[in-house]
Design a protein around this motif. Structure first.
Motif, mmCIF file in Angstrom:
data_model
loop_
_atom_site.group_PDB
_atom_site.id
_atom_site.type_symbol
_atom_site.label_atom_id
_atom_site.label_comp_id
_atom_site.label_asym_id
_atom_site.label_seq_id
_atom_site.Cartn_x
_atom_site.Cartn_y
_atom_site.Cartn_z
ATOM 1 N N ARG A 1 5.890 9.842 11.504
ATOM 2 C CA ARG A 1 4.981 8.893 10.854
ATOM 3 C C ARG A 1 5.716 7.561 10.715
ATOM 4 O O ARG A 1 6.859 7.536 10.240
ATOM 5 C CB ARG A 1 4.560 9.397 9.478
ATOM 6 C CG ARG A 1 3.978 10.781 9.459
ATOM 7 C CD ARG A 1 3.852 11.306 8.041
ATOM 8 N NE ARG A 1 2.832 10.618 7.272
ATOM 9 C CZ ARG A 1 2.959 10.246 5.992
ATOM 10 N NH1 ARG A 1 4.100 10.468 5.352
ATOM 11 N NH2 ARG A 1 1.972 9.651 5.364
ATOM 12 N N ALA A 2 5.054 6.470 11.106
ATOM 13 C CA ALA A 2 5.735 5.180 11.017
ATOM 14 C C ALA A 2 4.737 4.046 10.857
ATOM 15 O O ALA A 2 3.583 4.129 11.292
ATOM 16 C CB ALA A 2 6.594 4.936 12.258
ATOM 17 N N MET A 3 5.205 2.986 10.237
ATOM 18 C CA MET A 3 4.425 1.756 10.095
ATOM 19 C C MET A 3 5.364 0.608 9.794
ATOM 20 O O MET A 3 6.542 0.810 9.470
ATOM 21 C CB MET A 3 3.406 1.878 8.964
ATOM 22 C CG MET A 3 4.034 2.030 7.586
ATOM 23 S SD MET A 3 2.898 1.699 6.218
ATOM 24 C CE MET A 3 2.662 -0.082 6.344
ATOM 25 N N ILE B 1 -0.327 2.382 17.593
ATOM 26 C CA ILE B 1 -1.118 2.603 16.383
ATOM 27 C C ILE B 1 -0.226 3.172 15.285
ATOM 28 O O ILE B 1 0.420 4.215 15.482
ATOM 29 C CB ILE B 1 -2.284 3.570 16.669
ATOM 30 C CG1 ILE B 1 -3.120 3.055 17.852
ATOM 31 C CG2 ILE B 1 -3.142 3.768 15.430
ATOM 32 C CD1 ILE B 1 -4.072 4.090 18.417
ATOM 33 N N ALA B 2 -0.177 2.502 14.159
ATOM 34 C CA ALA B 2 0.592 3.017 13.026
ATOM 35 C C ALA B 2 -0.102 4.244 12.441
ATOM 36 O O ALA B 2 -1.315 4.426 12.600
ATOM 37 C CB ALA B 2 0.746 1.944 11.957
ATOM 38 N N ASP B 3 0.661 5.103 11.768
ATOM 39 C CA ASP B 3 0.093 6.291 11.146
ATOM 40 C C ASP B 3 -0.916 5.863 10.073
ATOM 41 O O ASP B 3 -0.548 5.193 9.104
ATOM 42 C CB ASP B 3 1.208 7.131 10.517
ATOM 43 C CG ASP B 3 0.682 8.423 9.932
ATOM 44 O OD1 ASP B 3 0.244 8.407 8.763
ATOM 45 O OD2 ASP B 3 0.714 9.441 10.637
ATOM 46 N N PRO B 4 -2.210 6.220 10.226
ATOM 47 C CA PRO B 4 -3.231 5.716 9.295
ATOM 48 C C PRO B 4 -3.046 6.187 7.857
ATOM 49 O O PRO B 4 -3.308 5.423 6.911
ATOM 50 C CB PRO B 4 -4.549 6.236 9.898
ATOM 51 C CG PRO B 4 -4.157 7.343 10.816
ATOM 52 C CD PRO B 4 -2.791 7.018 11.311
ATOM 53 N N ASP B 5 -2.600 7.430 7.669
ATOM 54 C CA ASP B 5 -2.376 7.917 6.303
ATOM 55 C C ASP B 5 -1.227 7.173 5.644
ATOM 56 O O ASP B 5 -1.268 6.866 4.440
ATOM 57 C CB ASP B 5 -2.096 9.419 6.307
ATOM 58 C CG ASP B 5 -3.312 10.236 6.712
ATOM 59 O OD1 ASP B 5 -4.435 9.761 6.504
ATOM 60 O OD2 ASP B 5 -3.126 11.351 7.246
ATOM 61 N N LEU B 6 -0.195 6.870 6.429
ATOM 62 C CA LEU B 6 0.947 6.135 5.887
ATOM 63 C C LEU B 6 0.547 4.701 5.552
ATOM 64 O O LEU B 6 1.010 4.138 4.549
ATOM 65 C CB LEU B 6 2.109 6.159 6.886
ATOM 66 C CG LEU B 6 3.448 5.596 6.400
ATOM 67 C CD1 LEU B 6 3.944 6.328 5.157
ATOM 68 C CD2 LEU B 6 4.492 5.666 7.513
ATOM 69 N N ILE B 7 -0.309 4.101 6.365
ATOM 70 C CA ILE B 7 -0.824 2.760 6.065
ATOM 71 C C ILE B 7 -1.505 2.763 4.704
ATOM 72 O O ILE B 7 -1.260 1.894 3.850
ATOM 73 C CB ILE B 7 -1.810 2.285 7.160
ATOM 74 C CG1 ILE B 7 -1.052 1.922 8.447
ATOM 75 C CG2 ILE B 7 -2.622 1.093 6.661
ATOM 76 C CD1 ILE B 7 -0.388 0.574 8.448
ATOM 77 N N SER C 1 0.834 -3.657 9.450
ATOM 78 C CA SER C 1 0.425 -3.668 10.852
ATOM 79 C C SER C 1 -0.312 -2.375 11.195
ATOM 80 O O SER C 1 0.309 -1.329 11.375
ATOM 81 C CB SER C 1 1.655 -3.822 11.757
ATOM 82 O OG SER C 1 2.364 -5.003 11.439
ATOM 83 N N VAL C 2 -1.629 -2.459 11.293
ATOM 84 C CA VAL C 2 -2.443 -1.285 11.617
ATOM 85 C C VAL C 2 -2.287 -0.928 13.090
ATOM 86 O O VAL C 2 -2.105 0.239 13.447
ATOM 87 C CB VAL C 2 -3.922 -1.556 11.278
ATOM 88 C CG1 VAL C 2 -4.795 -0.384 11.719
ATOM 89 C CG2 VAL C 2 -4.089 -1.815 9.782
ATOM 90 N N ALA D 1 0.205 0.441 2.047
ATOM 91 C CA ALA D 1 -0.483 -0.851 1.928
ATOM 92 C C ALA D 1 -1.351 -0.928 0.676
ATOM 93 O O ALA D 1 -1.465 -1.985 0.048
ATOM 94 C CB ALA D 1 -1.335 -1.111 3.169
ATOM 95 N N GLN D 2 -2.003 0.188 0.341
ATOM 96 C CA GLN D 2 -2.907 0.260 -0.816
ATOM 97 C C GLN D 2 -3.849 -0.949 -0.844
ATOM 98 O O GLN D 2 -4.471 -1.262 0.170
ATOM 99 C CB GLN D 2 -2.081 0.443 -2.086
ATOM 100 C CG GLN D 2 -1.309 1.772 -2.071
ATOM 101 C CD GLN D 2 -0.665 2.144 -3.377
ATOM 102 O OE1 GLN D 2 -0.925 1.554 -4.433
ATOM 103 N NE2 GLN D 2 0.203 3.156 -3.338
ATOM 104 N N ASP D 3 -3.936 -1.657 -1.974
ATOM 105 C CA ASP D 3 -4.913 -2.751 -2.051
ATOM 106 C C ASP D 3 -4.274 -4.129 -2.189
ATOM 107 O O ASP D 3 -4.952 -5.103 -2.524
ATOM 108 C CB ASP D 3 -5.880 -2.520 -3.222
ATOM 109 C CG ASP D 3 -5.161 -2.411 -4.569
ATOM 110 O OD1 ASP D 3 -3.909 -2.502 -4.587
ATOM 111 O OD2 ASP D 3 -5.832 -2.252 -5.602
ATOM 112 N N ASP D 4 -2.952 -4.223 -1.923
ATOM 113 C CA ASP D 4 -2.303 -5.523 -2.104
ATOM 114 C C ASP D 4 -1.566 -6.005 -0.855
ATOM 115 O O ASP D 4 -0.714 -6.887 -0.932
ATOM 116 C CB ASP D 4 -1.361 -5.504 -3.311
ATOM 117 C CG ASP D 4 -0.358 -4.348 -3.263
ATOM 118 O OD1 ASP D 4 -0.269 -3.669 -2.225
ATOM 119 O OD2 ASP D 4 0.339 -4.132 -4.280
ATOM 120 N N MET D 5 -1.910 -5.421 0.305
ATOM 121 C CA MET D 5 -1.372 -5.919 1.573
ATOM 122 C C MET D 5 -2.526 -6.187 2.525
ATOM 123 O O MET D 5 -3.502 -5.425 2.570
ATOM 124 C CB MET D 5 -0.409 -4.909 2.208
ATOM 125 C CG MET D 5 0.840 -4.635 1.397
ATOM 126 S SD MET D 5 1.996 -3.544 2.292
ATOM 127 C CE MET D 5 3.154 -3.140 0.959
#
Length: 291
Positions: free
Chosen positions: A256-258, A180-186, A135-136, A190-194
């Protein structure tokens, strides 16, 4: 400047020195926190730990702190809904940033990294059952963040207005907010498989998510409008019930949260997987490795 004193009626501390609802003491909290809704899922997460140092349970709040591949991690259950997130995030922050002896804020801010692992309903053809969604940004139908000062500074106000206009939003429902979720944590988790997208956090499981049983819906077209909404080339991917409050409160408190969820029902395709508990372990392992 004199430090603020948190009165016993505001910061409730149990006789054993633990916070009121979670029954945790400050030394029992790790900097890395996995959040799950189901108290039983804490055991599932902790089954991957190499060591366990403490376990605490009170109502729907179940906690185990231990280590995973050298990382100290707390797994904390929060139950269902943004109202429970309000309790959990505020109390975790008090453990990290308020001295329970003096009832004053600590001199040094302690930042927590919090990742919620949950389940959700997919809303798009590209989010079938089994998809992992990060969730971005989260659209809160619950209204919780509207009770806190500074909510405008941590929300996407342009997205809020675009969404309300698209939905022909009825003010009687209260104002939705977009956290807004923490973008660095996303990027880290999440990388490339979410799938990355927008999430709606609903204030209930039935009517607020467009399910109609014996009570008719105020807006029978709600889900159709939600599925069609697009902003900055992103779509609303899923319904769940906690991500907006988590991201919003974390931002206000300096953490930081997501949220990342596994789709267990696709509302678009009208599919449901009731045996999801056997497959969410894959998502748990990914998060533990990446946090």
């Amino acid at each position: 400047m004199e430090k603020k004193y948190f009165a016993p009626s505001e910061l409730i501390i149990n006789e054993d020195g633990s916070c009121f609802h979670l029954h945790l003491r400050p030394e029992q909290l790790a900097d890395k926190v996995i959040l799950v809704g189901d108290p039983a899922r804490v055991n599932t997460v902790a089954s991957h730990f190499d060591t366990q140092e403490c376990e605490v349970a009170s109502r729907e709040f179940h906690t185990i702190t231990g280590t995973y591949k050298g990382k100290r991690i707390t797994c904390q259950s929060h139950g269902i809904g943004c109202d429970n997130i309000d309790i959990v995030i505020n109390e975790l922050d008090t453990l990290a940033n308020i001295d329970y002896e003096t009832r004053q804020e600590r001199d040094t801010h302690r930042e927590l990294t919090m990742v919620r692992i949950g389940t959700c309903g997919g809303l798009q053809p590209f989010t079938p059952v089994g998809t992992f969604i990060a969730s971005v940004k989260s659209i809160g139908f619950d209204g919780l963040l509207n009770y806190y000062a500074g909510r405008n500074e941590v929300c996407d106000l342009h997205l809020e207005e675009a969404f309300k206009k698209h939905m022909a939003w009825d003010p009687i429902k209260g104002a939705p907010y977009v956290s807004i979720a923490d973008p660095d944590l996303i990027n880290q988790i999440a990388q490339d498989d979410m799938v990355r997208g927008f999430t709606i956090s609903c204030g209930g499981f039935y009517g607020p998510q467009g399910r109609e049983l014996r009570i008719p819906l105020a807006d029978p077209k709600q889900n159709e409008k939600v599925e069609a909404f697009e902003y900055d080339d992103m779509r609303i991917c899923n319904f769940e019930m906690e991500s907006s409050a988590l991201a919003g409160l974390a931002s206000l408190l300096g953490h930081r949260a997501m949220t990342c969820c596994m789709v267990i029902a696709n509302r678009y395709a009208k599919e449901m997987n009731t045996e999801y508990k056997n497959s969410i372990d894959t998502l748990i392992e990914k998060v533990l490795d990446r946090i």
